[in-house]
Design a protein around this motif. Structure first.
Motif, PDB file in Angstrom:
ATOM      1  N   LEU B  11       0.841  -1.210   0.000  1.00  0.00           N
ATOM      2  CA  LEU B  11       0.000   0.000   0.000  1.00  0.00           C
ATOM      3  C   LEU B  11       0.869   1.249   0.000  1.00  0.00           C
ATOM      4  CD1 LEU B  11      -2.794  -0.891   2.626  1.00  0.00           C
ATOM      5  CD2 LEU B  11      -2.979  -0.921   0.108  1.00  0.00           C
ATOM      6  N   LEU B  13       0.670   5.544   0.035  1.00  0.00           N
ATOM      7  CA  LEU B  13      -0.197   6.701   0.279  1.00  0.00           C
ATOM      8  C   LEU B  13       0.234   7.816  -0.656  1.00  0.00           C
ATOM      9  CD1 LEU B  13      -2.230   8.516   1.767  1.00  0.00           C
ATOM     10  CD2 LEU B  13      -0.374   9.116   3.333  1.00  0.00           C
ATOM     11  N   ALA B  47      -0.021   6.916   8.328  1.00  0.00           N
ATOM     12  CA  ALA B  47       0.347   5.920   7.309  1.00  0.00           C
ATOM     13  C   ALA B  47       1.265   4.862   7.907  1.00  0.00           C
ATOM     14  CB  ALA B  47       1.014   6.612   6.128  1.00  0.00           C
ATOM     15  N   PHE B  52       1.790   1.177   5.996  1.00  0.00           N
ATOM     16  CA  PHE B  52       1.921   1.448   4.565  1.00  0.00           C
ATOM     17  C   PHE B  52       3.374   1.280   4.120  1.00  0.00           C
ATOM     18  CE2 PHE B  52      -1.818   3.701   2.527  1.00  0.00           C
ATOM     19  CZ  PHE B  52      -2.744   3.193   3.412  1.00  0.00           C
ATOM     20  N   VAL B 400      -7.390   3.672   7.201  1.00  0.00           N
ATOM     21  CA  VAL B 400      -6.395   3.014   8.068  1.00  0.00           C
ATOM     22  C   VAL B 400      -7.076   2.285   9.227  1.00  0.00           C
ATOM     23  CG1 VAL B 400      -4.502   3.466   9.687  1.00  0.00           C
ATOM     24  CG2 VAL B 400      -4.501   4.528   7.411  1.00  0.00           C
ATOM     25  N   VAL B 404      -7.803  -1.306   6.784  1.00  0.00           N
ATOM     26  CA  VAL B 404      -6.531  -2.015   7.001  1.00  0.00           C
ATOM     27  C   VAL B 404      -6.696  -3.186   7.978  1.00  0.00           C
ATOM     28  CG1 VAL B 404      -4.197  -1.782   7.974  1.00  0.00           C
ATOM     29  CG2 VAL B 404      -5.016  -0.133   6.265  1.00  0.00           C
TER      30      VAL B 404
END
Lengths: 434, 434
Positions: B11, B13, B47, B52, B400, B404
């Motif tokens: 992932l 951002l 993040a 991430f 998130v 996630v």
């Protein structure tokens, strides 16, 4: 009535990798890497503890493994200073970027960005790049001295113009109306000159300082003119008091022609302080440092400084008569003048170069060092000093812990930062948009 | 025996100022400045909390106050990411720099520096810059698409060559002998090509990652070829699953010709997730966002994306037939194809553009969003996703905190970072010097 704002010194820390002495990294316990961010963060914290105005990072754009290790191995200044911005709160952050090997839109934008990131502490050390070896990394030929300064003058005009492109109130961000930017607050530059054509405006808002601080160090006629017109802080290269007074007067004397006052430009001679608790301790340290100088490095450094290969000359003979074009930087002129004045051998000269690359070496007890700096400051030679520690950390903490308190006791140096920005620290007003 | 390393999502951002939605900053409580480092630091922390792989910053090089506010007002990527390096520990840091408007020595050096500063987390998003308005800030004319990609190919070769100039053990720093750098560990590049002549080596040691990670997003034939040859991570621009599968196959299919394996390149379609605790909440949020779109901004953004002025057309008429040169970026092709497929009006198209600038919008409950991402991931459309929150912070924390954990519960996404560098996170080996 007493003067409410007595004249105070300004202090810059010049960060040249492992220290300004070519062999400083060989001192026991010294920092021996300039790619280690944590060491540099500690140096910056020490400088901030000492209330220094700014930390600034020299630069070059080529690798020469035979020369000063810091010329060949270093972090890139803008990324490094942005990283330091988040681990310091008050100290100014000066990065060297060449006007010969960069473009003005990118430079103006990067320093505006650093100014936002640091809350108004960015400074740009604008250099024209002396060493012709640089050109080979940029697919070009190295312009001569005159042309480099012509380009630098226009480069600075463009950068300053771009910094003035946004009004402070151009960012509206009005949730109700949906207006984010007021287009009336933006102004294109529409610059068309011999070197650059730049429309503008930047895609970043006006910097917290209005314009980031501009540093310069050129000592040639063209360099002094450019500094008198555009610099906020000038680093001078000198070897003794008379030279420093002459350089100080030369710069200040040029300011009125550009409508500027003496206090608009801060002049900081470079000095490598070797400080001890006693005279003896200081001179022992200097001797220890000089003992680490290898002939090969010293000669390569000297050749770099003088712009010609010096390896063929007799080390124990006199300094040869060499023709020095105006295109070469002031270090060379200052060092050669001193060598002739003092009847040095080539070995003497390279030892001097190895110590501080042509800058003034001030060795002594903390009292001696403080006395000397005070004398220079009070007799028309300096507005403060650009401190070039021979090595880190001890070579710098000795100055911060032993000399700075003496300067503070004498009322010559601040005990705390006066405001939020580097302009506040330097006592310079935030400029209106031109 | 079970596979000890199940395939996991990656992932990214994508940080576009106030968010990818053109009017995201108008959401109540949203971040409405992209010059405020503390807001960006909070985004980066979020993040990293979400594990991430990387945060990456888009860029442009001109100001257009009528377009997306983040196009006109933003911090410069390299300084911003260097500042984030010190306030994060694990997340990769990707900065966009144009191969058309920069030079390879400077770029190679800056990313090597960021890699040292961040302990091996630097990534360069190499773009060729689509918008011709850029050229006016650099005193040049905008090269056509083919020429930009020719230049980009050579630019990347030079940068990779420069990154390989130093051996890992070239820095000796031997106090006893005085040898700091082993010259045998340095290699000049001596590149001579149609666009660049660069001697090298860099004046910075080999990066912790060997070579920093290279990101690319070009979707044209030339862009795919360049990515297949040089990229570690590719962002694709798609509007639906079929397009995503086609883009995925197109990229992976080109790898063998360059001696590369499918797992050598991570393909991340861009997606703007609008996440709610329920479907209803998500669609209410999207409607609220779309309600903030002003006609003027949306048309300017659409005109920018399509490379021509769209303001003369009837907003409620069909999307006009416009000729789209290959020189324009893939957003335009993808959006126009979708508009024709679905019989959109120009207003529909600009609303779509306003939402995510041409990227896929995925709106729904956390379960729906997780299900869809999983389906794409498991059916040949993606190795993960480039997450483009519509606004900050809520538009990102919703992903998130709600999506996630679902991906983690399903074993599709990591719960902790596997190593110290971005290469470790991406599962890529540190390269040997070529």
């Amino acid at each position: 009535m007493t003067d409410p704002t007595p004249r105070r010194m300004h202090l810059g820390l010049f960060l040249l990798g492992t220290g300004s002495h070519v062999a400083g990294w060989r001192m026991p316990g010294a920092v021996d890497s300039f790619q280690d961010l944590s060491a540099i963060q500690e140096i910056a914290r020490t400088a901030e503890r000492g209330c220094f105005d700014l930390i600034f990072i020299g630069d070059n754009l080529y690798a020469d493994p035979a020369a000063h290790p810091s010329y060949t191995l270093r972090l890139e200044p803008l990324t490094l200073l942005a990283a330091l911005a988040t681990t310091t709160r008050h100290i100014g952050l000066g990065a060297t970027v060449s006007t010969t090997y960069a473009d003005p839109f990118t430079v103006a934008r990067a320093f505006a960005s650093l100014d936002h990131i640091s809350g108004g502490r960015a400074a740009w050390n604008a250099v024209t790049t002396a060493n012709p070896a640089t050109a080979a990394n940029f697919g070009t030929t190295h312009p001569d001295h005159a042309r480099r300064y012509e380009r630098a003058g226009e480069f600075l005009d463009v950068v300053r113009g771009l910094w003035d492109g946004w009004a402070d109130d151009a960012v509206v961000a009005d949730r109700a109306s949906g207006l984010y930017i007021d287009p009336a607050g933006l102004r294109a530059l529409d610059h068309h000159g011999p070197f650059f054509t730049v429309k503008g405006p930047l895609n970043i808002g006006r910097a917290p300082q209005g314009r980031p601080i501009v540093l310069q160090a050129g000592g040639s006629e063209a360099g002094l003119d450019l500094a008198a017109r555009t610099a906020d802080v000038v680093f001078s290269v000198v070897q003794d008091l008379d030279e420093a007074r002459a350089a100080y007067a030369a710069l200040k004397g040029r300011l009125p022609a550009h409508g500027r006052r003496p206090q608009d430009v801060t002049v900081l001679p470079g000095v490598m302080p070797v400080v001890g608790r006693t005279e003896r301790e200081a001179f022992d340290t200097l001797a220890q440092l000089q003992g680490f100088v290898g002939e090969r490095n010293a000669l390569a450094l000297l050749s770099d400084r003088l712009g010609q290969d010096m390896s063929a000359y007799d080390l124990d003979g006199p300094v040869p008569e060499i023709a020095l074009p105006d295109s070469y930087h002031s270090f060379a002129r200052v060092m050669l003048a001193k060598a002739r004045r003092e009847g040095m051998t080539l070995r003497d000269l390279y030892n001097l170069t190895a110590a501080a690359r042509g800058h003034w070496v001030l060795c002594g007890s903390a009292e001696t060092v403080a006395d000397t700096l005070q004398h220079w400051f009070e007799t028309g030679a300096a507005d403060g000093f650009n401190i070039m520690p021979p090595y880190f950390h001890d070579g710098f903490t000795a100055f911060v812990d032993l000399v700075v308190p003496l300067l503070q006791e004498r009322g010559l140096f601040r005990r705390e930062y006066p405001g939020a920005t580097l302009r506040d620290t330097l006592g310079l007003a935030r400029p209106e948009r031109a």
